[in-house]
Design an enzyme around this catalytic site. Structure first.
Site, PDB file in Angstrom:
ATOM      1  N   CYS A  36      -6.212  -7.820 -18.708  1.00 40.58           N
ATOM      2  CA  CYS A  36      -6.287  -7.116 -17.428  1.00 40.58           C
ATOM      3  C   CYS A  36      -5.073  -7.359 -16.541  1.00 40.58           C
ATOM      4  O   CYS A  36      -5.076  -6.999 -15.372  1.00 40.58           O
ATOM      5  CB  CYS A  36      -7.560  -7.504 -16.678  1.00 40.58           C
ATOM      6  SG  CYS A  36      -7.621  -9.243 -16.204  1.00 40.58           S
ATOM      7  N   HIS A  63       0.833  -1.202   0.000  1.00 42.66           N
ATOM      8  CA  HIS A  63       0.000   0.000   0.000  1.00 42.66           C
ATOM      9  C   HIS A  63       0.865   1.248   0.000  1.00 42.66           C
ATOM     10  O   HIS A  63       0.529   2.250  -0.630  1.00 42.66           O
ATOM     11  CB  HIS A  63      -0.915   0.004   1.231  1.00 42.66           C
ATOM     12  CG  HIS A  63      -2.312  -0.452   0.912  1.00 42.66           C
ATOM     13  ND1 HIS A  63      -3.172  -0.925   1.865  1.00 42.66           N
ATOM     14  CD2 HIS A  63      -3.004  -0.499  -0.251  1.00 42.66           C
ATOM     15  CE1 HIS A  63      -4.324  -1.238   1.308  1.00 42.66           C
ATOM     16  NE2 HIS A  63      -4.251  -0.997   0.034  1.00 42.66           N
ATOM     17  N   ARG A  73     -12.018  -6.721  -8.197  1.00 44.05           N
ATOM     18  CA  ARG A  73     -11.777  -7.873  -7.323  1.00 44.05           C
ATOM     19  C   ARG A  73     -12.794  -7.846  -6.183  1.00 44.05           C
ATOM     20  O   ARG A  73     -12.877  -6.873  -5.451  1.00 44.05           O
ATOM     21  CB  ARG A  73     -10.362  -7.807  -6.750  1.00 44.05           C
ATOM     22  CG  ARG A  73      -9.263  -7.646  -7.790  1.00 44.05           C
ATOM     23  CD  ARG A  73      -7.921  -7.463  -7.083  1.00 44.05           C
ATOM     24  NE  ARG A  73      -6.820  -7.250  -8.012  1.00 44.05           N
ATOM     25  CZ  ARG A  73      -6.389  -6.052  -8.398  1.00 44.05           C
ATOM     26  NH1 ARG A  73      -6.995  -4.962  -7.938  1.00 44.05           N
ATOM     27  NH2 ARG A  73      -5.376  -5.928  -9.217  1.00 44.05           N
ATOM     28  N   GLU A 122      -6.392 -17.685 -17.956  1.00 48.74           N
ATOM     29  CA  GLU A 122      -5.168 -17.681 -17.162  1.00 48.74           C
ATOM     30  C   GLU A 122      -4.606 -19.082 -16.951  1.00 48.74           C
ATOM     31  O   GLU A 122      -3.425 -19.237 -16.611  1.00 48.74           O
ATOM     32  CB  GLU A 122      -5.406 -16.992 -15.812  1.00 48.74           C
ATOM     33  CG  GLU A 122      -6.651 -17.435 -15.109  1.00 48.74           C
ATOM     34  CD  GLU A 122      -7.041 -16.510 -13.955  1.00 48.74           C
ATOM     35  OE1 GLU A 122      -6.186 -15.725 -13.503  1.00 48.74           O
ATOM     36  OE2 GLU A 122      -8.193 -16.589 -13.498  1.00 48.74           O
ATOM     37  N   ASP A 160      -1.106 -14.541 -14.162  1.00 46.53           N
ATOM     38  CA  ASP A 160      -1.175 -15.974 -13.884  1.00 46.53           C
ATOM     39  C   ASP A 160      -0.874 -16.801 -15.124  1.00 46.53           C
ATOM     40  O   ASP A 160      -0.265 -17.874 -15.033  1.00 46.53           O
ATOM     41  CB  ASP A 160      -2.553 -16.346 -13.334  1.00 46.53           C
ATOM     42  CG  ASP A 160      -2.607 -16.266 -11.814  1.00 46.53           C
ATOM     43  OD1 ASP A 160      -1.530 -16.363 -11.195  1.00 46.53           O
ATOM     44  OD2 ASP A 160      -3.696 -16.095 -11.255  1.00 46.53           O
TER      45      ASP A 160
END
Length: 751
Positions: free
Chosen positions: A671, A356, A462, A600, A624
């Site tokens: 993405c 963060h 998400r 993925e 991924d």
């Protein structure tokens, strides 16, 4: 032998300087190996030569012994990067005699390279007068010793103790936020560390609970104050970092766990450490980079609570000019505590590019480097350069280097201003082809998602964060409120919501999962299909949230075959029928959402044709997909260098996806991180992709660079990339391509 090996390494590691360490090394090795001579040569890659730095057995001459790379037996060891065992060194064709050092009296020679991260740092040599080959046990000992020495020598190099480090100190870390800064360094590490808290009990439970209550209130007040300081400067998505801290502090389960520890007799400090580490561990064991880094945010929260157990106020330092903040571990609170006009850049010893604090650095436009191995006392108050593109940290640079970076800094400021002025423009290429730019969202556990006027919608939201922060599955009503707020925020734009992506690698705190290989285990759609009740609740919540807004798509993660897709769609249809009836009772109509899948898992690449008529769109998760195609865990430092999204296999997979999807008339977007990387974006558009989804920080630059290049040029670039054998060739060619068009400032410092 293991005891002797350990003793040598410990002596070398504890030496106060590199020279003393090497002297200790050769003496101890001679004694352990019962050999006549031991020498160590250090590599100078700038001058392409080896220098004899320490020896026990040779006579040190009045001049310095130096060998060019590839010269002599030492050079042969280095160039081949493998041990050399010779019974009669003097008659070997590579033997080089240096008069006056007495090497001609030795017969046998064994040299092994000292290698760290594929770079030869030096060569360790033992010699004996007797002509013989060293046996296997001796070889094994020396190779093992060299491998352990490599870490020590690499650390010494990072500390500026290397012979070839003549013009200041050059350290390297992980580039977390792009940009360049030139300023004086300021070391700050007043934050207590969780790991330094030891088990301790208390006698006065009431007084201890009062201490904790006060610390929680002080921390809450600080986070509110820091958020207010940034309120006019940052997107709400970034401000959500402080909202997350407040959310956690007000979480009844967290408070209950903390006070329960004190009620059991634990001191407040020890209670905080136990509870925070338990919460943090849930996130730390996850594979997803974004979610893994939330573990650090929870630790930051704990450390601020520790701080306020000892302090009832925060004293702010005053600076006359901007500084480069040096810290052991960068935190959001640390960044917020320094006025923006007094902060030029940040450098941290620990941390990663997805934390963060790193995200906040990017939002503030601050160059940031993580994982830099520096000695605070040697860097504090020194003139430094931070290169956030390359991860370079230069301490006391030469006058010429300083002048060059000041020039680059001026150019970068001009480029940033130009880019930001055009962020609101639609993304059209130079030959007027439309490229849709979407946002990857889901930063916080609440609904503070930025309305970014520069994007065409949300390409990936998400949904797992609320699940991971709670102590039980969120109810359908709770989820509906959450999703409704997000969809309302982007009322006139499409929002792609990914269904729950948790499992073996992202365990829920209230559902323990133990697997031998969680990366290939019970995760994504596999988990939700095994728990249809959880899947149905979430899908119903999504559908209810979309009533009247009609801007939601549903995205299914980790689909590996058509059977999983069919089963998922059947459950979605069941939920749709139920919610449609609910909407009708409310006098409203439920619009059927588009359904897509994440590409993925490599297996689905060979079933793309079977998706015709089954999905409305597909979204490529390049992160991924790259990881699974290359069989590499990019969170594992030992193999992180193998993870490369420009690997030819990855590029061919991306080309196969877009070509097949076009033939099937299925819309497709990317993405993953590749979409937000300037080089990756150019290659993707050249392959045929017209929809890219990325993090906020990349939007302005990607839109700008696409507006200044034609699709035909990008197509030629991607054709070269698809013909290349090595990822380095692709990187070199694309870098040259960008430079030739005057856009090099998007991938390095300057313009």
């Amino acid at each position: 032998m293991l005891t002797q090996l350990r003793e040598i390494v410990e002596k070398v590691a504890s030496a106060p300087s590199l020279i003393e360490a090497l002297d200790q090394l050769v003496v101890s090795t001679c004694r352990a190996m019962k050999t006549d001579c031991c020498s160590v040569y250090i590599a100078d890659h700038e001058r392409q030569q080896y220098t004899l730095m320490a020896t026990q057995g040779l006579t040190k001459p009045h001049y310095q012994i130096q060998l060019a790379f590839g010269e002599g037996l030492v050079g042969l060891v280095g160039s081949r990067a493998e041990p050399i065992n010779v019974a009669d060194a003097r008659h070997h064709p590579h033997f080089k005699l240096f008069p006056g050092i007495g090497e001609e009296s030795f017969g046998s020679f064994f040299g092994t390279p000292i290698i760290h991260q594929r770079q030869v740092l030096g060569v360790l040599v033992i010699q004996q007068r007797q002509r013989r080959e060293f046996d296997e046990s001796e070889e094994s000992f020396m190779v093992t010793l060299a491998a352990q020495l490599a870490v020590i020598l690499a650390h010494a190099k990072a500390q500026g103790m290397w012979p070839d480090q003549r013009d200041g100190l050059h350290l390297i870390g992980s580039a977390a936020s792009t940009g360049v800064a030139v300023a004086r360094a300021w070391w700050d590490d007043n934050q207590p560390r969780l790991e330094q808290v030891s088990p301790a009990s208390c006698l006065d439970l009431e007084a201890e609970q009062e201490r904790l209550s006060i610390a929680i209130e002080l921390a809450s007040a600080e986070f509110r104050r820091l958020r207010k300081r940034f309120d006019s400067d940052l997107h709400k998505e970034t401000l959500a970092i402080f909202d997350l801290f407040s959310h956690l502090l007000n979480d009844p389960m967290l408070r209950k766990d903390l006070f329960a520890k004190i009620a059991a007799g634990d001191q407040a400090e020890w209670a905080i450490r136990q509870v925070v580490e338990a919460y943090s561990d849930r996130f730390a064991n996850m594979k997803d980079d974004y979610l893994k880094e939330r573990a650090q945010d929870i630790r930051e929260l704990g450390q601020r609570l520790l701080f306020f157990l000892y302090n009832d106020d925060v004293t702010e330092h005053q600076w006359d000019e901007p500084i480069v903040l040096l810290t052991r571990e960068l935190t959001a609170a640390m960044l917020a505590s320094i006025p923006r006009d007094k902060l030029a850049a940040v450098v941290a010893q620990e941390g990663a590019a997805n934390s963060h604090a790193a995200i906040l650095s990017r939002a503030l436009g601050l160059p940031a480097i993580m994982g830099v191995d520096f000695v605070p006392e040697k860097v504090h108050n020194c003139k430094v350069i931070v290169d956030g593109y390359r991860g370079d940290f230069l301490v006391n640079p030469s006058r010429h280097v300083l002048a060059e970076y000041n020039r680059l800094l001026k150019e970068e400021d001009e480029l940033t201003k130009t880019v930001e002025e055009e962020i609101g423009k639609a993304s059209y290429t130079q030959d007027n082809q439309r490229i849709h730019i979407h946002l990857n969202a889901g930063l916080s556990a609440d609904t503070s998602i930025a309305v970014n006027q520069g994007v065409d919608g949300v390409g990936l939201y998400r949904t797992e964060v609320p699940f991971l922060l709670q102590r039980s599955f969120p109810s359908e009503e709770e989820q509906t409120v959450q999703y409704r707020a997000i969809l309302s925020t982007y009322r006139d734009k499409q929002v792609v919501m990914r269904t729950l992506d948790v499992g073996g690698d992202k365990p829920l705190p209230y559902l323990a999962i133990e697997e031998d290989n969680p990366f290939l285990g019970w995760r994504g759609i596999r988990f939700t299909l095994d728990h249809p009740e959880i899947f149905l609740i979430q899908v119903r919540a999504m559908l209810k949230a979309s009533i009247g807004l009609e801007n939601m798509d549903i995205l299914l993660p980790m689909i590996s075959g058509i059977a999983e897709l069919d089963e998922s769609k059947a459950l979605i249809e069941r939920a749709f029928v139920e919610v449609a009836k609910y909407a009708e009772e409310q006098g409203q109509v439920l619009k059927r959402p588009r359904i897509g899948i994440m590409i993925e898992v490599p297996s689905i690449l060979y079933q793309l044709s079977a998706l015709k008529g089954k999905v409305d769109f597909i979204s490529v998760g390049s992160n991924d997909l790259t990881q699974y195609l290359l069989a590499v865990d990019r969170n594992n430092s030992r193999v992180a260098s193998v993870y490369d999204a420009l690997h030819p296999a990855v590029l061919h997979a991306m080309k196969h996806i877009i070509d097949t999807s076009r033939g099937l008339n299925i819309p497709v977007s990317v993405c993953g991180e590749l979409a937000g990387d300037p080089i990756g974006a150019l290659l993707l558009v050249g392959m045929g992709y017209r929809s890219l989804s990325m993090n906020t920080r990349n939007v302005a630059r990607i839109k700008y660079i696409l507006r200044h290049i034609s699709v035909s040029e990008m197509e030629q670039l991607s054709q070269f990339a698809l013909q290349a054998t090595f990822a380095d060739d692709v990187r070199a060619q694309t870098t040259e391509f960008v430079d030739e068009r005057g856009l090099g400032g998007f991938i390095r410092a300057g313009k």
